[in-house]
Design a protein around this motif. Structure first.
Motif, PDB file in Angstrom:
ATOM      1  N   VAL A  40       9.267  -3.532   0.316  1.00  0.00           N
ATOM      2  CA  VAL A  40       9.446  -4.983  -0.633  1.00  0.00           C
ATOM      3  C   VAL A  40       9.116  -5.985   0.419  1.00  0.00           C
ATOM      4  O   VAL A  40      10.062  -6.262   1.145  1.00  0.00           O
ATOM      5  CB  VAL A  40      10.939  -5.260  -1.291  1.00  0.00           C
ATOM      6  N   ALA A  41       8.425  -6.743   0.206  1.00  0.00           N
ATOM      7  CA  ALA A  41       7.816  -7.874   1.369  1.00  0.00           C
ATOM      8  C   ALA A  41       8.804  -8.840   1.119  1.00  0.00           C
ATOM      9  O   ALA A  41       9.462  -9.311   0.177  1.00  0.00           O
ATOM     10  CB  ALA A  41       6.450  -8.267   1.159  1.00  0.00           C
TER      11      ALA A  41
ATOM     12  N   VAL B 284       0.904  -1.073  -0.086  1.00  0.00           N
ATOM     13  CA  VAL B 284       0.084   0.057  -0.132  1.00  0.00           C
ATOM     14  C   VAL B 284       0.889   1.230  -0.108  1.00  0.00           C
ATOM     15  O   VAL B 284       0.560   2.419  -0.651  1.00  0.00           O
ATOM     16  CB  VAL B 284      -0.919  -0.171   1.218  1.00  0.00           C
ATOM     17  N   ASP B 285       2.037   1.295   0.850  1.00  0.00           N
ATOM     18  CA  ASP B 285       2.848   2.336   0.784  1.00  0.00           C
ATOM     19  C   ASP B 285       3.677   2.476  -0.628  1.00  0.00           C
ATOM     20  O   ASP B 285       4.517   3.446  -0.578  1.00  0.00           O
ATOM     21  CB  ASP B 285       3.813   2.336   2.004  1.00  0.00           C
TER      22      ASP B 285
ATOM     23  N   LYS C 152      -7.328  -4.975   1.029  1.00  0.00           N
ATOM     24  CA  LYS C 152      -6.247  -4.818   1.790  1.00  0.00           C
ATOM     25  C   LYS C 152      -5.744  -5.813   2.763  1.00  0.00           C
ATOM     26  O   LYS C 152      -6.788  -5.972   3.748  1.00  0.00           O
ATOM     27  CB  LYS C 152      -6.146  -3.392   2.180  1.00  0.00           C
ATOM     28  N   VAL C 153      -4.637  -6.130   3.028  1.00  0.00           N
ATOM     29  CA  VAL C 153      -4.359  -7.389   4.046  1.00  0.00           C
ATOM     30  C   VAL C 153      -3.207  -7.154   4.614  1.00  0.00           C
ATOM     31  O   VAL C 153      -2.270  -6.315   4.091  1.00  0.00           O
ATOM     32  CB  VAL C 153      -4.386  -8.645   3.316  1.00  0.00           C
ATOM     33  N   MET C 154      -2.987  -7.408   5.896  1.00  0.00           N
ATOM     34  CA  MET C 154      -1.720  -7.425   6.769  1.00  0.00           C
ATOM     35  C   MET C 154      -0.717  -8.634   6.686  1.00  0.00           C
ATOM     36  O   MET C 154      -1.403  -9.725   6.397  1.00  0.00           O
ATOM     37  CB  MET C 154      -2.024  -7.213   8.222  1.00  0.00           C
TER      38      MET C 154
ATOM     39  N   GLU D 274       1.263  -3.348   5.218  1.00  0.00           N
ATOM     40  CA  GLU D 274      -0.009  -3.688   4.559  1.00  0.00           C
ATOM     41  C   GLU D 274       0.035  -3.874   3.023  1.00  0.00           C
ATOM     42  O   GLU D 274       0.769  -3.057   2.410  1.00  0.00           O
ATOM     43  CB  GLU D 274      -1.072  -2.141   4.741  1.00  0.00           C
ATOM     44  N   MET D 275      -0.672  -4.767   2.353  1.00  0.00           N
ATOM     45  CA  MET D 275      -0.523  -4.961   0.966  1.00  0.00           C
ATOM     46  C   MET D 275      -1.808  -5.240   0.461  1.00  0.00           C
ATOM     47  O   MET D 275      -2.842  -5.467   0.904  1.00  0.00           O
ATOM     48  CB  MET D 275       0.515  -6.169   0.706  1.00  0.00           C
TER      49      MET D 275
END
Lengths: 111, 415, 213, 1010
Positions: free
Chosen positions: D921-922, D916-917, D981-983, D993-994
C-alpha cells in the motif's frame, strides 16, 4: 482596526468585514476577443496603488452585501463608501481620472 | 575593507575603537553606471554583491529612497528554510540555503545563521497528507526533510500542548538545515562587501521616474538628479507596483501588511523554529532571548507598515493555545512589513515589457529566506540579460501562459 | 420575541421525536447560580419556525404579500424587527433584500404556502430554514455585559433597544442578535454552532452568576 | 521602621504593613507602596544586572520608563519574568527575585564582562565568532545562555483572561491633572466617557503634588473631581488599566489588571481583561517622562530621576538617600530639591546653566540647598552603590569642562535632563511629532485620527497650564459630538503661578576632559548598556540613520523601549552627524506602550473555545458508538468506528466490506447545501459550472464541477432541480463557505441583473446516506408514500417522501458506487430517522461507516475529492472530466482554461495505480520517478542533485472488495500511460513498482449504483 460604514448597516467593526481586492474591474464583454496577454491584464494585474485605492469589501458577518470603499493605503483613512453599481465618487477623482471614468461608465452600461 | 576578526577587535580596543572605518561610503552618484539596482534591501544588495563577485560587474549603483535594509529586510521574523513543495521553488530556495551556509565567511560578516531546524505542524489528516507530499518532494529535490511524530515533537518541544486541544498536533515536517539569521547583519554585511568592490550605495535617493529611449530603459530620474545605466533592476518588494507603474507596465501583485511581534528578552527555551499554517502562528527565540512571533497577512492592500489588531489577537490565541506556559510572558513590541504577494504565492524574477529593465518581486511572506538565492539568480539575469535556469519558471508571462507555481494551493481542505 | 412556552430540548410531535442542537449541551454545561442571584439567565427556545424571505423592498406588491401571509409589516429600516403579539410572528431585517420570519413551530407549512402563493409572479423567494437555527434568550442585569464580551456591536442600552436587531459576530460565530427590553435579549444561531456558543456563553457568564432555565 | 521611611506624610497606609521577600530576604512595606518604594524604604537600591556588561542596576524611575528595576515576580506556575518593581503594587507574601545574575545580584559571575567592556563595544558580535566556518552554533550556545533576563514559567498558566468590547463617546487616557480636567469638562458637557489610568488611585502626579489647586490640596482636588465623575452614570472609570495600543479609526486596546495586586490566595476570577475600545473622540493625557543626564558611570545604583525622588518622598514617604547631589539643566527639578530638603536630606544642586534664574531656585536656596550654577557632574564613583559625585565647572562656551574637580560624598544622585512628552499612543497610527526648540522635546503634531493631546504629553509641563489645556481638550471633544455642549471649570487655575514658564537648556552629553571613547562609560540605554561612545562608533562605521544606530547599538531595544534615554541618544547622534535633532528624527513608536501578557492579548478563546466545534445532529450517537473523530474545517466528522479489538485498518476493512455486501450508513450532513431560487436560477448555474443545467428537469440531479476565474477546479458537487426555478446545490464540506462567497460575489458585483436568490440551508438538512445492495429494502420499509421501482425512481433523481414519520427528500446520489438512498431529513428529526434506519437494518447487519471508508470506496470508483486529488492547480481536463466542458455556453474559468499551459499535454493527469506485487500500500504523497533508474540514488539522502518526478499519489488504500491495494495519482501525460510500470518513492525512502491504470477499479459500468 478599521471602522467601516456599511451602506446599509452603518458603522461596524472591521472584524465583521472581509476585503476581496480591487473594485471597478470590469469583466470584458467578449473574453474570447482578447488574446491571453489582454486576458491576463483583467485576470491578474492590479493597480495596487500607494495612496487612494478603490476596493471591494463584503459585510460578511452582517448583511453579507458587497460594497466599494475608497481608502488611502498609507494612512488607512477611508475617504468614501459607496454601492457596487455606483461610479467612483467624483470628489475623489483628479481631472483626467474623471475623464476616463466617463468613458468607462458608458461602456459599463450593459445592453 | 578592514577585516573583521577577534584580532581586529583586540587591536582596535587598544585605541578605544576610534579607528574603525565606515562599512560603506555614502558617495555622490556618478552620471553613468553599467547596472542600476533600485532598492537597497537584502535582495537588492545581494544582487549587487553577486554581480561583482560572480560576474565581475562592479560599475553598479544601488539606489535606496530611505536607509539601506529599512524595508522588509529589517522587519521580518528571520526564518530561513527551503522545504517548499514545487520543484521550481524547492530548487531556488535550496540554492539560497546553500549560499546561506557559506555567507558569513563569504562576506566576512557574522550574519549569525543558526541552523536549529524548522518544524511545520500538521493539525488534521489533510495537513498530514500535505506534509507527506511535501517531505517526499523535498527529499527528491535534494532538500533535507523528515516527518516527526507527535512523540518526537514533544521531545524537542516539551512545553507544546500536543493533545487535548482543539486541533491536536498529528505530526510535522522538519528541515534540520533550516533556522534563523540576524536580518540586519545580512543587509549590512552585503552592503559592506559591495562597497569594498567599489559598488556605490546611494541612500536617501528616491527614484521618481524611469528614463527611456523608445521601449528601452536608459536610466532613472531621482531626487539626486538623473543617473544613466544600460541595465536597471527593480528590487523594491512592497513598492514593486509603484515602480512598475512609473516604468509603464502592470504587475499581478498586491502589497499587504504582514505583522509580527516580539516578547521581552527571556532565558533560552525555544531552540527550534515552529510554524503552524493551520492556526496561523510561528515562533522562534532570538539570541537576545526574545520570542519572535509572526502572523498571517491582513486582507487589504496596505503600505502603512502596520495592520489590524484582530490579526495579532488571533495569533496570540494560537500561541497561547500551543504553548500554555507563554500566557504570562509579556509581549513588548509589534510592527508590520509590506509584502508583495502574487496570485500563486511565488516570486517574479524576470524580464519586463521594457527592454533592459528587469524586476525581482512577489516574494510575499517568504522573502528573507531567499535573500541569497534571489540576489544570485537576479545578478545572473542582469549580467546576461537572460534568466538563469533556477528563475526561468518565475517569469512575468507565466500568468499569461497559466504555468503557475501555486505554493498555497496544496493545503486545500479536503472532502 | 419568545413566541412560545419553553419546552425542553427534546419533544415528540406527531410521533416523531425532535431534538434541539442543545439537547446535550444544556445537560453538560449547567449554570452556577440560582435564578434570583444570577446576573445572566440563559434559556433555549427550540423548534421555532425560521423562514428566510427574499424580495424587493421597493416593490409594494411584495410588501403587501408578506403582510397578508403572516400579519406582520416587513421592516425596511436596517437592523430592526417587527413583532405581532397575537400570532407571535417576528420579521427581522437581515439585508436590503432579505428577512427572517420567526414563528411558532406548527405554523411553518401554512406560512410557507401563504408566502409562496402571495409571491406568484414576483421575483421573491421563501426558504424553510427552521431546522437550521435555534434561539437562546439572554436575560438578566448582566446580559448586555455578557454580549459585549463577544460582539463588536454597541449593545449598550442607549444604542440597542427594543425593536433593534443586528447580524454580527458573537465569539467566533455569526448570530442574529435582538433586544426585547433593557434586560431581555437573545440570539439566533446556526444549529451546528449552537453547542459551541452555549459553551462560550456559560464560560463567559460565570463571573456574573449564570442560571439555565 | 527603617531610617529611609519618613515618619509621616505620603498616602501609604501605615497601619497595613505588608511583609514580602526579595532575593530570599524578608522585608516589609505598607499598603499603597510599590515594590520599588518598599525596597527603597529598606535601603535596597540594587535590583539586577545589565544585559551585556552585567553592571549593577538600581531603581531609577517611578513607572513604565524604568529600564533597571526588573524582577522575576512570584514562583511556580504564577511566576512572571521581567516585571518592573516600579509598576508592581506591593501585596503581602509577594516574592521577587533578581534576574540575569548568577549566583546572586551582589556577586554575579558574568560581571567579569565589565572588565572586558573595551572588547565588547556595540556590534562586536558582527565582527567575530566567525571562525571556524561551521562554529557559530558553538558560540551561539554560550551567547544564548547568557542572554535574556527573566525565565519563562515551566508550568501552564492557571489564570483566566478575557476580552470586552467598549464603545465610548469620549475616551480620556490618563487621570493626572490634565486627564481629570478633560474628563470633568466632558462630563459636565454631558458626554459619555471612559477614563483610563494605570495607577490604583486617580491623580497621577497630583498624588505627589504639594501645591494647591482651587484653594485646596492637589490631592483633595483630585478626590473632589473623582467624586463628581463617579457620581455621573455616563462616566466609566478603569483604574490599574493601561492603554497599550492605538489603532486606526480610534480603536484602542486597554489592559485592566484585576487581581495582580492581591496576595495569591485572595486572587479569583479573571486575572487581566483586555478592553477593545472604539471611541468617537480621544483625549490623550499620559504625562511625560523625565530624561537622565549622561555622564561617566551614570548607571550606578543610587542614581534616580529627580521627579521619581520627589514622588518617593511625597507619595510613598520614602527618602531614597540622605546626602544628595541634584544634577539638572532645568527649573522644574528644583521642586524635587525642596522635597528632599523637607525630608531632612542634604542637597547640593549642580545646575549646568550658568544663567539659571527662577523663583523656585530662590525658594530652594532659602530652604538650605547649595546651588552651583554653570557646573556639571562629570563622573560618579562607587561599586554597587554611588559613593561620590565628581563636579566640574563648565568652560564659558559650555562645550568643555575646566580641569579641577570637586569630589562630593553622596548616597544619592538625582538627575533631570528635561522632559519627553509621552507621544507614543499619538504616534501609533502615523501621528507626526514636531521638535520644540524652546522646550527641547518632541511634541505631538498632526494625526489622521480624531484625537487631541493635553497636558505634559503635549509639552505643557506647568501644572496649572495643563489643567486649563485638559479642560479645554475635554470640552472640545464633547462639542465635536454635540456642538451646543458647554462646561465651566468654576475656578481659574493660579494664572500667574510662580512655577510658570520654567526653562530648560540643552545638556545632552556632559562634556569631559577627554573624548567620550576615552572617558568613563556614559550610558544612554541602561538595560542594553548602550553608551554615548557606542553611538559615535556607529556613526564612525557608517550607520547614520537613527534606525540604523538604534539597531546597531540596541539603543531603545529593551523592555522600556527607550522611554528614558532615546531622545538623549538621538541628540548625541545629531551632534556626531553635525545635524539638528529634528533632521535626525526619532525611531518609530509602536504598540505595545508597555509590555503586556500574551494571555491578556489572547483572551478566553482557548482550549475547546479556540475555534468552534461544529456538530451534526448525530454527533452524540457517533460518540456513543465509539467513533474516532477527524477535523474537517471546523466540523468534527466520524473517521471510523473501531470496536475494542480493531485498529483503523481492521475497522475500515470491516466497514468497506459490508458496504459492498449488505448495507452501511454515512452521516453526510456536513456537506454544504445552497438553496437557489429565481427565474434566472438555471442561467446562473450555467455560468458557474462547466456543464449545462438548463435541461435538468425537476426531480433530477446532476454532478457539476466549478472552476475559479483562473480556470482551476475550486469545488464540485451534485445539484438537484427541486422544481421550476428552484435548485439545491451541494458543495464539499471544506468548500461550503468559500463557494457561497464566490457565488454571491459574482451575483452582486458582476451579474446584478440576474433574478436569483441564494440561501444556505446546510444546517437545516441532515443527510443519512444508506449505501449497499440492501439499502433499498431498508429505506423502502420506512417509507410508504414513494414508489421505489428503479424506473419510477431512477439513479440521479429524488423523491419527497415520509420516512419513519418525517417529511424527507430521498436522493439517489452515490459517492460509494453502491446502490445508495440519501435521506435528507429536517435536522431536528434526524436522530429519530437515523435510529429508525438502524433499527430497520438490524436484520441486514447495518453498519455505520466513517470518512476513512468513504475515502476507500469512492477511490474504488475513481471519484475525485476536491482538495485531495486537486490542489488549486488542476483543470477539469486534468482529472478526466474534459468531456463535461460545455462548448455552447460561457462559464467562469472557461476563457482562462484556454491559456496555453492549461491545454499542454505534459500536464499532470489523474490516473489509477496499483502495486505490481499486489500487496504494497503506497504512502499518500509518494512521488513517481521520471527515470526508474534514479531509485539507486535514493540510498543516501540528502541528494546532491534533484531527480526528476512525474507526479504523486493523491489517495492510497487497501481495497477489501478488490483484494489488493488501489491508488489514485496525478502523473505527467498520465491518460496516455495506462499499463506503464513506474517506480514510486515515499518520505521514508521506501520504493515500490506500480502500474498506471484506469481510475475506476470497482463496477466499471456503474451498474450497482443504478
Amino acid at each position: 482596526m478599521y471602522e467601516i460604514d456599511c451602506p446599509w448597516c452603518g458603522l461596524r467593526d472591521e472584524s465583521e468585514f472581509h476585503c476581496t481586492g480591487e473594485a471597478h474591474i470590469i469583466r470584458p464583454e467578449d473574453p474570447y476577443a482578447l488574446d491571453d496577454a489582454q486576458w491576463t491584464d483583467y485576470l491578474h494585474h492590479r493597480s495596487n496603488p500607494k495612496g487612494l485605492h478603490f476596493e471591494q469589501w463584503q459585510h460578511s458577518s452582517g448583511c453579507r452585501k458587497w460594497f466599494n470603499v475608497a481608502r488611502d493605503t498609507v494612512t488607512y483613512e477611508i475617504k468614501a463608501v459607496y454601492k457596487v453599481d455606483e461610479p467612483k465618487p467624483a470628489f475623489l477623482l483628479t481631472d483626467d481620472q474623471s475623464a476616463n471614468q466617463a468613458t468607462v461608465e458608458s461602456s459599463e452600461v450593459k445592453a | 575593507m578592514q577585516n573583521f576578526s577577534i584580532f581586529s577587535l583586540l587591536r582596535n580596543s587598544m585605541t578605544y575603537h576610534e579607528n574603525w572605518q565606515q562599512h560603506w561610503r555614502s558617495p555622490v552618484p556618478k552620471k553613468q553606471y553599467d547596472v542600476i539596482i533600485v532598492g537597497a534591501g537584502g535582495h537588492g544588495l545581494a544582487t549587487a554583491y553577486y554581480l561583482g563577485k560572480v560576474h565581475g560587474i562592479t560599475n553598479v549603483a544601488v539606489i535606496e529612497k530611505g536607509w539601506l535594509g529599512g524595508g522588509n529586510t529589517g522587519r521580518n521574523t528571520t526564518i530561513v528554510r527551503s522545504n517548499y513543495l514545487w520543484d521550481e521553488s524547492a530548487h531556488l530556495y535550496e540554492k539560497s540555503l546553500k549560499l546561506w551556509e557559506g555567507l558569513t565567511k563569504d562576506i566576512n560578516y557574522n550574519v549569525m545563521f543558526s541552523q536549529r531546524g524548522v518544524m511545520n505542524l500538521a493539525h488534521s489528516l489533510g495537513d498530514m497528507r500535505e506534509v507527506q507530499r511535501r517531505v517526499t518532494a523535498n527529499n527528491l529535490n535534494g532538500v533535507d526533510a523528515v516527518i516527526l511524530t507527535p512523540e518526537e515533537i514533544s521531545q524537542r518541544v516539551p512545553f507544546m500542548k500536543i493533545n487535548n486541544t482543539r486541533y491536536p498536533v498529528m505530526g510535522a515536517s522538519f528541515q534540520p538545515r533550516g533556522g534563523v539569521a540576524r536580518h540586519d547583519a545580512v543587509a549590512w554585511g552585503y552592503a559592506r562587501a559591495c562597497d569594498a568592490m567599489g559598488i556605490d550605495i546611494i541612500q536617501n535617493c528616491e527614484v521618481l521616474n524611469f528614463l527611456k529611449d523608445g521601449d528601452t530603459v536608459t536610466g532613472v530620474e531621482t531626487t539626486k538628479g538623473q543617473i544613466m545605466a544600460s541595465k536597471v533592476g527593480i528590487v523594491t518588494a512592497g513598492h514593486s507596483g509603484v515602480m512598475a507603474e512609473k516604468a509603464g507596465f502592470r504587475l499581478p501583485i498586491e502589497s499587504h501588511p504582514l505583522q509580527a511581534l516580539v516578547s521581552e528578552p527571556l532565558k533560552p527555551l525555544v531552540d527550534t523554529v515552529i510554524m503552524s499554517n493551520a492556526v496561523h502562528a510561528y515562533v522562534s527565540q532570538s539570541d537576545k532571548g526574545e520570542l519572535v512571533i509572526g502572523a498571517g497577512i491582513d486582507s487589504y492592500v496596505g503600505y502603512g507598515q502596520r495592520g489590524s489588531f484582530q490579526v495579532i489577537e488571533h495569533t496570540m490565541e494560537a500561541i497561547c493555545e500551543l504553548y500554555p506556559i507563554f500566557r504570562r510572558v509579556r509581549m513588548m513590541r509589534q510592527w508590520g512589513g509590506i509584502v508583495d504577494t502574487a496570485p500563486d504565492a511565488c516570486p517574479i524574477i524576470s524580464k519586463t515589457p521594457v527592454r533592459n529593465l528587469f524586476i525581482n518581486c512577489g516574494w510575499g511572506t517568504g522573502g528573507f529566506k531567499a535573500t541569497t538565492g534571489s540576489g544570485w539568480v537576479f545578478a545572473h539575469t542582469l549580467a546576461t540579460g537572460e534568466p538563469h535556469d533556477l528563475n526561468a519558471a518565475f517569469s512575468l508571462d507565466r500568468f499569461v501562459t497559466g504555468k503557475l507555481i501555486d505554493e498555497h494551493g496544496a493545503a486545500g481542505v479536503a472532502h | 420575541m419568545s413566541s412560545q412556552t419553553q419546552t425542553n430540548s427534546k419533544a415528540v410531535f406527531d410521533d416523531v421525536t425532535w431534538e434541539s442542537p442543545l439537547v446535550e449541551a444544556v445537560a453538560a454545561y449547567q449554570g452556577n447560580a440560582t435564578e434570583e442571584a444570577a446576573g445572566v439567565i440563559l434559556q433555549e427556545l427550540p423548534f421555532s419556525t425560521y423562514l428566510n424571505i427574499r424580495g424587493d423592498a421597493e416593490d409594494s406588491k411584495f410588501l403587501t404579500a408578506v403582510k397578508k401571509a403572516c400579519g406582520v409589516e416587513v421592516p425596511t429600516k436596517p437592523n430592526t424587527y417587527n413583532y405581532d403579539e397575537k400570532t407571535g410572528h417576528v420579521i427581522s431585517w437581515l439585508s436590503p433584500d432579505e428577512w427572517l420570519l420567526i414563528a411558532p413551530r406548527e405554523s411553518v407549512a401554512k406560512l410557507e404556502a401563504a408566502l409562496r402563493k402571495g409571491f406568484g409572479g414576483l421575483h421573491a423567494a421563501v426558504t424553510d430554514n427552521s431546522h437550521g437555527y435555534t434561539a437562546i434568550t439572554i436575560n438578566g442585569k448582566n446580559a448586555r455585559e455578557l454580549l459585549a464580551k463577544g460582539t463588536p456591536v454597541d449593545v449598550s442600552v442607549e444604542h440597542f433597544t427594543t425593536g433593534d436587531c443586528a447580524q454580527s459576530l458573537l465569539a467566533k460565530t455569526n448570530v442574529l442578535m435582538w433586544a426585547e427590553t433593557d434586560s431581555q435579549l437573545g440570539v439566533v444561531v446556526r444549529r451546528s454552532f449552537a453547542d459551541y456558543l452555549w459553551q462560550w456563553l456559560i464560560h463567559s457568564a460565570q463571573d456574573f452568576g449564570v442560571h439555565v432555565r | 521602621m527603617s531610617q529611609y521611611r519618613l515618619p509621616q506624610g505620603g498616602i501609604v497606609n501605615r497601619d497595613a504593613p505588608l511583609s514580602f521577600q526579595f532575593n530570599g530576604k524578608t522585608l516589609s512595606g505598607f499598603a499603597g507602596d510599590t515594590l520599588a518604594s518598599a525596597l527603597l524604604a529598606n535601603g535596597q537600591h540594587l535590583i539586577g544586572r545589565s544585559f551585556k556588561y552585567h553592571r549593577p542596576r538600581g531603581i531609577i524611575g517611578q513607572g513604565a520608563e524604568d529600564p533597571n528595576a526588573l524582577v522575576q515576580l512570584g514562583e511556580g506556575s504564577r511566576t512572571i519574568p521581567n516585571v518592573r518593581a516600579t509598576q508592581t503594587e506591593l501585596y503581602s507574601g509577594l516574592v521577587a527575585n533578581s534576574v540575569n545574575c548568577w549566583p546572586s545580584v551582589d556577586f554575579d559571575v558574568m560581571a567579569v564582562n565589565q572588565y572586558a567592556s573595551r572588547l565588547l563595544p556595540a556590534g562586536f558580535y558582527y565582527k567575530t565568532f566567525k571562525w571556524p566556518a561551521k562554529a557559530w552554533h558553538f558560540y551561539e550556545e554560550r551567547i544564548r545562555a547568557s542572554a535574556g533576563l527573566g525565565t519563562i514559567p515551566n508550568e501552564p498558566d492557571p489564570d483566566r483572561y478575557e476580552h470586552v468590547h467598549k464603545h465610548a463617546e469620549v475616551m480620556v487616557v490618563g487621570a493626572g491633572a490634565a486627564g481629570l480636567a478633560a474628563a470633568l469638562a466632558a462630563s459636565r458637557a454631558g458626554a459619555q466617557i471612559l477614563l483610563v489610568d494605570d495607577q490604583a488611585e486617580l491623580g497621577g502626579g497630583l498624588l505627589a503634588e504639594q501645591r494647591q489647586i482651587n484653594s485646596m490640596s492637589a490631592y483633595d482636588w483630585a478626590k473632589s473631581v473623582e467624586a463628581e465623575l463617579r457620581d455621573n452614570p455616563k462616566v466609566q472609570i478603569l483604574t490599574r488599566s493601561t492603554a497599550i495600543g492605538y489603532y486606526d479609526h480610534n480603536f484602542l486596546t486597554v489592559v485592566e489588571r484585576r487581581h495582580d495586586h492581591l496576595s495569591e490566595s485572595d486572587r479569583e476570577g479573571v486575572r487581566e481583561r483586555l478592553w477593545k475600545v472604539r471611541a468617537r473622540e480621544v483625549v490623550l493625557a499620559q504625562g511625560a517622562f523625565e530624561r537622565p543626564m549622561i555622564y561617566g558611570y551614570n548607571d550606578l545604583p543610587g542614581t534616580l530621576l529627580a521627579g521619581a525622588v520627589e514622588t518617593y518622598i511625597n507619595r510613598y514617604a520614602v527618602k531614597p538617600g540622605n546626602k544628595a547631589v541634584l544634577f539638572t539643566n532645568n527649573d522644574n527639578a528644583y521642586s524635587s530639591a525642596m522635597a528632599m530638603l523637607s525630608a531632612g536630606m542634604e542637597v547640593q544642586v549642580v545646575d549646568s546653566r550658568a544663567d539659571a534664574e527662577h523663583p523656585l531656585i530662590a525658594q530652594a536656596t532659602a530652604q538650605g540647598a547649595d546651588v552651583l550654577k554653570g557646573y556639571v557632574v562629570t563622573k560618579a564613583k562607587g561599586g554597587k552603590h554611588v559613593k561620590e559625585a565628581v563636579i566640574q565647572q563648565l568652560t564659558p562656551d559650555g562645550r568643555g569642562v575646566v580641569q579641577d574637580k570637586q569630589q562630593q560624598e553622596v548616597d544619592l544622585i538625582a538627575v533631570s535632563g528635561g522632559w519627553n512628552p509621552a507621544v507614543h499612543l499619538h504616534s501609533h497610527t502615523g501621528g507626526k511629532n514636531r521638535w520644540d526648540d524652546e522646550k527641547l522635546c518632541f511634541v505631538p503634531d498632526s494625526s489622521p485620527q480624531r484625537q487631541v493631546s493635553v497636558g505634559s504629553c503635549n509639552g505643557s509641563f506647568d501644572l496649572y497650564e495643563s489643567i486649563n489645556e485638559g479642560f479645554a481638550g475635554g470640552l472640545s471633544a464633547a462639542q465635536k459630538l454635540n456642538s451646543t455642549a458647554t462646561a465651566e471649570l468654576g475656578f481659574i487655575p493660579a494664572a500667574e503661578s510662580e512655577t510658570a514658564d520654567m526653562r530648560v537648556s540643552a545638556m545632552w552629553l556632559v562634556p569631559q576632559n577627554t573624548t567620550p571613547e576615552r572617558s568613563p562609560k556614559a550610558f544612554v540605554d541602561y538595560q542594553n548598556d548602550t553608551s554615548a561612545a557606542d553611538i559615535r562608533l556607529a556613526v564612525r562605521e557608517g550607520f547614520h540613520s537613527v534606525e540604523h544606530v538604534k539597531r546597531y547599538t540596541a539603543m531603545g531595544f529593551g523592555t522600556d523601549q527607550g522611554k528614558m534615554g532615546n531622545i538623549n541618544g538621538m541628540a548625541i547622534l545629531a551632534e556626531a552627524l553635525g545635524q539638528s535633532i529634528p533632521e535626525t528624527g526619532t525611531t518609530t513608536f509602536r504598540p505595545l506602550y508597555t509590555p503586556t501578557s500574551m494571555g491578556a492579548m489572547a483572551g478566553s478563546n482557548l482550549d475547546d473555545l479556540f475555534d468552534p466545534i461544529r456538530k451534526t445532529p448525530m454527533h452524540a450517537w457517533h460518540t456513543s458508538m465509539g467513533a474516532t473523530w477527524e477535523d474537517v474545517g471546523q466540523w468534527k466528522r466520524a473517521w471510523y468506528y473501531p470496536d475494542a479489538s480493531e485498529d483503523m485498518h481492521a475497522a475500515t476493512k470491516r466497514e468497506s466490506t459490508i458496504i459492498h455486501s449488505n448495507v452501511a450508513v454515512l452521516d453526510a450532513s456536513t456537506l454544504g447545501k445552497i438553496d437557489i431560487q429565481g427565474p434566472d436560477a438555471a442561467e446562473f448555474l450555467n455560468r458557474v459550472y462547466i456543464n449545462g443545467f438548463k435541461l435538468l428537469k425537476p426531480g433530477r440531479c446532476r454532478y457539476g464541477i466549478m472552476l475559479n476565474d483562473a480556470g482551476f477546479i475550486m469545488d464540485d458537487g451534485v445539484t438537484t432541480c427541486l422544481g421550476e426555478n428552484h435548485y439545491l446545490m451541494t458543495t464539499t464540506t471544506g468548500g461550503a463557505a468559500a463557494v457561497l462567497n464566490h457565488l454571491e460575489l459574482w451575483l452582486q458585483t458582476e451579474w446584478p441583473e440576474l433574478k436569483v436568490y441564494l440561501t444556505s440551508v446546510t444546517d437545516h438538512w441532515a443527510t443519512i446516506s444508506v449505501n449497499g445492495p440492501d439499502s433499498r429494502k431498508i429505506v423502502e420499509s420506512l417509507c410508504s408514500d414513494v414508489d421505489f421501482d428503479s424506473e419510477a425512481f431512477p439513479f440521479m433523481s429524488f423523491q419527497d417522501g415520509t420516512v419513519a414519520g418525517a417529511p424527507c427528500r430521498i436522493m439517489r446520489i452515490s459517492f460509494s458506487g453502491e446502490l445508495t438512498y440519501e435521506i435528507n431529513v429536517p435536522a431536528h428529526m434526524a436522530r429519530h430517522v437515523w435510529s429508525a434506519v438502524f433499527k430497520a437494518g438490524e436484520a441486514y447487519q447495518i453498519t455505520p461507516y466513517g470518512t476513512e471508508t468513504m475515502h476507500i470506496v469512492r477511490a474504488e470508483k475513481g471519484f475525485i475529492i476536491v482538495g485531495q486529488e486537486t490542489d488549486g492547480s488542476m483543470t477539469a481536463h486534468d482529472v478526466g472530466y474534459g468531456g463535461m466542458f460545455s462548448s455552447k455556453k460561457e462559464f467562469i474559468g472557461k476563457r482562462s482554461a484556454q491559456r496555453v499551459h492549461l491545454k499542454s499535454p505534459e500536464r499532470k493527469q489523474l490516473v489509477g495505480m496499483k502495486p505490481v506485487d499486489g500487496k504494497t500500500v503506497a504512502m499518500e504523497g509518494a512521488h513517481i520517478l521520471t527515470n526508474a533508474a534514479d531509485v539507486a540514488l535514493l540510498t543516501s539522502l540528502p541528494l546532491k542533485e534533484p531527480i526528476k518526478m512525474d507526479g504523486h499519489i493523491t489517495s492510497s488504500y487497501y481495497s477489501p472488495v478488490m483484494g489488493h491495494p488501489i491508488a489514485l495519482a496525478v502523473v505527467k501525460g498520465g491518460q496516455q500511460r495506462h499499463g506503464e510500470k513506474v517506480m514510486v518513492s515515499d518520505h521514508l525512502g521506501n520504493v515500490c513498482e506500480m502500474e498506471i491504470c484506469a481510475t475506476t477499479f470497482y463496477d466499471l459500468e456503474g451498474a450497482k449504483q443504478r
